[in-house]
Design an enzyme around this catalytic site. Structure first.
Site, PDB file in Angstrom:
ATOM      1  N   TYR A 114      -0.887  -2.040 -12.136  1.00  0.00           N
ATOM      2  CA  TYR A 114      -2.352  -1.908 -12.227  1.00  0.00           C
ATOM      3  C   TYR A 114      -2.739  -1.084 -13.453  1.00  0.00           C
ATOM      4  O   TYR A 114      -3.522  -0.141 -13.356  1.00  0.00           O
ATOM      5  CB  TYR A 114      -2.923  -1.269 -10.963  1.00  0.00           C
ATOM      6  CG  TYR A 114      -2.537  -1.996  -9.687  1.00  0.00           C
ATOM      7  CD1 TYR A 114      -2.960  -3.300  -9.459  1.00  0.00           C
ATOM      8  CD2 TYR A 114      -1.744  -1.382  -8.723  1.00  0.00           C
ATOM      9  CE1 TYR A 114      -2.614  -3.976  -8.304  1.00  0.00           C
ATOM     10  CE2 TYR A 114      -1.391  -2.047  -7.560  1.00  0.00           C
ATOM     11  CZ  TYR A 114      -1.823  -3.343  -7.363  1.00  0.00           C
ATOM     12  OH  TYR A 114      -1.469  -4.011  -6.217  1.00  0.00           O
ATOM     13  N   GLY A 161       3.201  -3.631  -3.949  1.00  0.00           N
ATOM     14  CA  GLY A 161       3.010  -3.930  -5.367  1.00  0.00           C
ATOM     15  C   GLY A 161       3.332  -2.700  -6.194  1.00  0.00           C
ATOM     16  O   GLY A 161       4.409  -2.546  -6.744  1.00  0.00           O
ATOM     17  N   ARG A 162       2.370  -1.748  -6.214  1.00  0.00           N
ATOM     18  CA  ARG A 162       2.462  -0.610  -7.151  1.00  0.00           C
ATOM     19  C   ARG A 162       3.732   0.208  -6.991  1.00  0.00           C
ATOM     20  O   ARG A 162       4.313   0.644  -7.977  1.00  0.00           O
ATOM     21  CB  ARG A 162       1.228   0.285  -7.000  1.00  0.00           C
ATOM     22  CG  ARG A 162       1.227   1.233  -5.800  1.00  0.00           C
ATOM     23  CD  ARG A 162      -0.116   1.898  -5.613  1.00  0.00           C
ATOM     24  NE  ARG A 162      -1.120   0.919  -5.201  1.00  0.00           N
ATOM     25  CZ  ARG A 162      -2.333   0.823  -5.737  1.00  0.00           C
ATOM     26  NH1 ARG A 162      -2.684   1.642  -6.683  1.00  0.00           N
ATOM     27  NH2 ARG A 162      -3.168  -0.088  -5.302  1.00  0.00           N
ATOM     28  N   GLU A 205       4.891  -6.198   1.719  1.00  0.00           N
ATOM     29  CA  GLU A 205       4.596  -6.766   0.396  1.00  0.00           C
ATOM     30  C   GLU A 205       4.002  -5.710  -0.535  1.00  0.00           C
ATOM     31  O   GLU A 205       2.844  -5.811  -0.942  1.00  0.00           O
ATOM     32  CB  GLU A 205       3.696  -7.997   0.497  1.00  0.00           C
ATOM     33  CG  GLU A 205       2.432  -7.797   1.293  1.00  0.00           C
ATOM     34  CD  GLU A 205       1.559  -9.046   1.364  1.00  0.00           C
ATOM     35  OE1 GLU A 205       2.103 -10.154   1.335  1.00  0.00           O
ATOM     36  OE2 GLU A 205       0.330  -8.879   1.462  1.00  0.00           O
ATOM     37  N   CYS A 258     -16.270   4.034 -27.472  1.00  0.00           N
ATOM     38  CA  CYS A 258     -17.523   4.784 -27.628  1.00  0.00           C
ATOM     39  C   CYS A 258     -18.191   4.942 -26.274  1.00  0.00           C
ATOM     40  O   CYS A 258     -19.306   4.449 -26.055  1.00  0.00           O
ATOM     41  CB  CYS A 258     -18.450   4.055 -28.584  1.00  0.00           C
ATOM     42  SG  CYS A 258     -17.626   3.557 -30.088  1.00  0.00           S
ATOM     43  N   GLY A 282       0.791  -1.235   0.000  1.00  0.00           N
ATOM     44  CA  GLY A 282       0.000   0.000   0.000  1.00  0.00           C
ATOM     45  C   GLY A 282       0.814   1.270   0.000  1.00  0.00           C
ATOM     46  O   GLY A 282       0.262   2.359   0.186  1.00  0.00           O
TER      47      GLY A 282
HETATM   48  C1  LIG Z   1      -2.889  -5.658  -3.478  1.00  0.00           C
HETATM   49  C2  LIG Z   1      -2.208  -6.180  -2.295  1.00  0.00           C
HETATM   50  C3  LIG Z   1      -0.898  -5.789  -1.994  1.00  0.00           C
HETATM   51  C4  LIG Z   1      -0.150  -4.757  -2.795  1.00  0.00           C
HETATM   52  O1  LIG Z   1      -0.760  -3.510  -2.666  1.00  0.00           O
HETATM   53  P1  LIG Z   1      -0.069  -2.206  -3.344  1.00  0.00           P
HETATM   54  O2  LIG Z   1      -1.053  -1.124  -3.064  1.00  0.00           O
HETATM   55  O3  LIG Z   1       0.080  -2.498  -4.783  1.00  0.00           O
HETATM   56  O4  LIG Z   1       1.237  -1.999  -2.668  1.00  0.00           O
HETATM   57  C5  LIG Z   1      -0.286  -6.363  -0.912  1.00  0.00           C
HETATM   58  N1  LIG Z   1      -0.924  -7.284  -0.143  1.00  0.00           N
HETATM   59  C6  LIG Z   1      -2.189  -7.658  -0.398  1.00  0.00           C
HETATM   60  C7  LIG Z   1      -2.838  -8.658   0.478  1.00  0.00           C
HETATM   61  C8  LIG Z   1      -2.879  -7.118  -1.465  1.00  0.00           C
HETATM   62  O5  LIG Z   1      -4.133  -7.489  -1.692  1.00  0.00           O
END
Ligand SMILES: *Cc1c(COP(=O)(O)O)cnc(C)c1O
Length: 403
Positions: free
Chosen positions: A380, A274-275, A272, A351, A239
Site C-alpha cells: 500500500y 496483504g500488508r 488472506e 505544493c 488485516g
Molecule cells: C484488503 C483486503 C485484504 C488484505 O488486507 P491486509 O490488511 O493488507 O492484510 C484481505 N481481504 C480482503 C477482502 C481485503 O479487502
C-alpha cells in the site's frame, strides 16, 4: 560518485534496513526509487508459511502487484486473491497456474465472465444480486462457480461469540442476506457453495485477530448447520497488523497460529493477508534536495514525496526512515543542515502542506544531498499513490537479492 558514510541514522531507533538495500541505495543517483529486497521477502514469507501449519495462506494482491514480489510470494502460498479484472489478468499472465480467489465489491459481468474463463478457483460473493448474476453467467458458460459468501459479521466479543449489531459497510452481506442466499442455492445450478468468507478489520494484533477468526469460524459452522450446507472452507480474512510507529514489533505469526490451532476440527481454514506479507521488504529511497528552517522548525525537502509514497498521508503516521549521510558537497557555499539533536520534518516536492512523510522526527544530522530511505514501503505504498499529481516522474523500481 557520491560517498555514503556506512552508518545510517535510524528513526525511530531500529528501523530495519538490510545490507543489500543500503548497498543498492548507495549506487542510486538520488532519484526516487522503490527498492524491493526479494531475499528478505522470501525469508519472511517462508517463515509465515512455516508458522501457519495446516492453515492455508492466500495473499491479497492489492497490497502490491509488483511482479517481482508476487513471484516470490507465489512460492509460499496456496493461492492469490485478486480484487479486479485488472489484477486477475495481471496475475494470470505472470503466474498461470497459481490458484486464484476473486473478491471485491462491484464486480462487473465482464469481470465475472473473465474470471470464469480464467478458471478462478474461488469467488468471494458480496451480495445476493452478485450471486444471482454469477449463477446466470456460469450457467451460460456451462460451468459452476465455486463460491464463498462474504459476510459482514459484527466484530468484537469473546472468542466464538459475536456481539450483536455490526457496523454498516459496503463490503460483504449482512447475515440475514446470507440466509436468503442459502435459500436460493438450491435453484442455482451455476453455483457450488464452498464456504464463508469474512474480512472484518485491518491492523489487528495476533490475539484479537485470531479471536475474530474464531468467531467467524464459529458463525460459519452454525450457518452451514442451520441451512444443511456442506462447509468445506472458512476464509477468515487478512488485516494482520503492520506497526508503522514501532516497526520492530512484527506480527507474531507463531502466536497467531497457536491461537488458531484451538479451533474445532472441520472446514479448511484460510487467511488472506496483504500488508503483513510484503510491507517489510520494500523501501522508498530518495535524497534531500533542500533544507530550511521555517519559523523555528526544520524541514527537509526530499525528491519525490507522498505522490510516490502515500502511506503516511493515508494512514496519518510518520513513515519510519533512515538517513544515509553523503559526504560529498561540491558547492562553493556552506552546506545547509540541521544539528544532530534537532527534530526535522521530511516533506516531498508537492505544493501542498499535506505532502509530509514524517513530522518532527529525530534522525540525527541531516544535510542537503543526504539520502533518505523510508521503510515499510512494500505494501500500500507505490500502488496507492497519486503519481500524476504535479507531473513529476514516476519513481523507479529496483529489485535486490538473489531470488
Ligand atoms: C484488503 C483486503 C485484504 C488484505 O488486507 P491486509 O490488511 O493488507 O492484510 C484481505 N481481504 C480482503 C477482502 C481485503 O479487502
Amino acid at each position: 560518485m557520491t560517498t555514503v558514510l556506512p552508518a545510517a541514522v535510524l528513526a525511530p531507533a531500529g528501523t530495519p534496513l538490510t545490507a543489500r538495500v543500503t548497498e543498492a541505495v548507495r549506487g542510486l543517483d538520488g532519484s526516487p526509487t522503490y527498492v524491493y529486497d526479494l531475499e528478505h521477502l522470501d525469508a519472511h514469507a517462508g517463515a509465515i508459511r512455516a508458522a501457519l501449519g495446516s492453515v492455508e495462506l492466500i495473499h491479497a494482491v492489492k497490497a502490491n502487484p509488483d511482479p517481482g514480489l508476487l513471484r516470490v510470494i507465489a512460492r509460499h502460498v496456496d493461492g492469490l486473491e485478486v480484487a479486479s479484472g485488472g489484477e486477475l489478468a495481471h496475475v494470470r499472465q505472470m503466474a498461470p497456474d497459481v490458484p486464484l480467489a476473486f473478491g471485491g465489491p462491484g464486480k462487473t459481468d465482464t469481470e465475472l465472465t473473465a474470471a470464469l474463463h480464467a478458471r478462478v478457483e474461488r469467488f468471494h460473493v458480496e451480495s445476493l444480486n452478485e450471486l444471482r448474476r454469477l449463477d446466470v453467467l456460469a450457467r451460460e458458460l456451462g460451468t459452476r462457480a465455486r463460491v464463498l459468501l462474504r459476510v459482514n459479521l459484527p466484530t468484537g466479543g469473546a472468542v466464538g461469540v459475536l456481539t450483536m449489531g455490526g457496523r454498516p459497510s459496503p463490503f460483504g452481506m449482512d447475515p440475514a442476506e446470507a440466509d436468503t442466499c442459502a435459500a436460493s442455492l438450491e435453484s442455482s445450478r451455476g453455483i457450488e457453495f464452498v464456504g464463508i468468507h469474512a474480512h472484518l478489520a485491518s491492523g489487528s494484533d495476533p490475539e484479537p485477530c485470531a479471536a475474530q477468526g474464531a468467531a467467524i469460524h464459529h458463525w460459519a459452522i452454525d450457518y452451514a448447520r442451520r441451512h444443511g450446507l456442506p462447509l468445506a472452507e472458512v476464509n477468515i480474512g487478512g488485516g494482520m497488523n503492520v506497526d508503522y510507529v514501532r516497526p520492530e514489533r512484527v506480527f507474531d505469526w507463531a502466536e497467531y497460529a497457536r491461537h488458531l490451532s484451538a479451533l474445532p476440527e472441520g472446514p479448511v481454514v484460510r487467511i488472506e493477508p496483504g500488508r503483513a506479507v510484503s510491507a517489510y521488504s520494500g523501501w522508498y529511497a530518495t535524497e534531500v534536495l533542500d533544507i530550511k528552517r521555517s519559523h523555528g522548525e526544520w524541514f527537509a525537502i526530499c525528491a519525490g514525496g507522498t505522490h510516490h509514497l502515500r502511506t503516511p498521508a493515508a494512514k496519518g503516521h510518520d513513515q519510519p526512515l533512515a538517513v544515509l549521510p553523503v559526504r560529498r558537497w561540491d558547492r562553493p557555499w556552506d552546506r545547509p543542515g540541521c544539528g544532530p539533536d534537532d527534530a526535522i520534518t521530511f516533506v516531498g516536492q508537492l505544493c501542498t502542506p499535506k505532502d509530509v512523510l514524517a513530522r518532527s522526527v529525530r534522525a540525527g544530522r541531516v544535510r542537503i544531498g543526504d539520502k533518505v530511505v523510508f521503510a515499510l514501503a512494500g505494501a500500500y505504498a507505490q500502488n496507492i499513490s497519486h503519481v500524476e499529481f504535479l507531473m513529476h516522474d514516476r519513481p523507479a523500481v529496483t529489485h535486490v537479492g538473489d531470488c
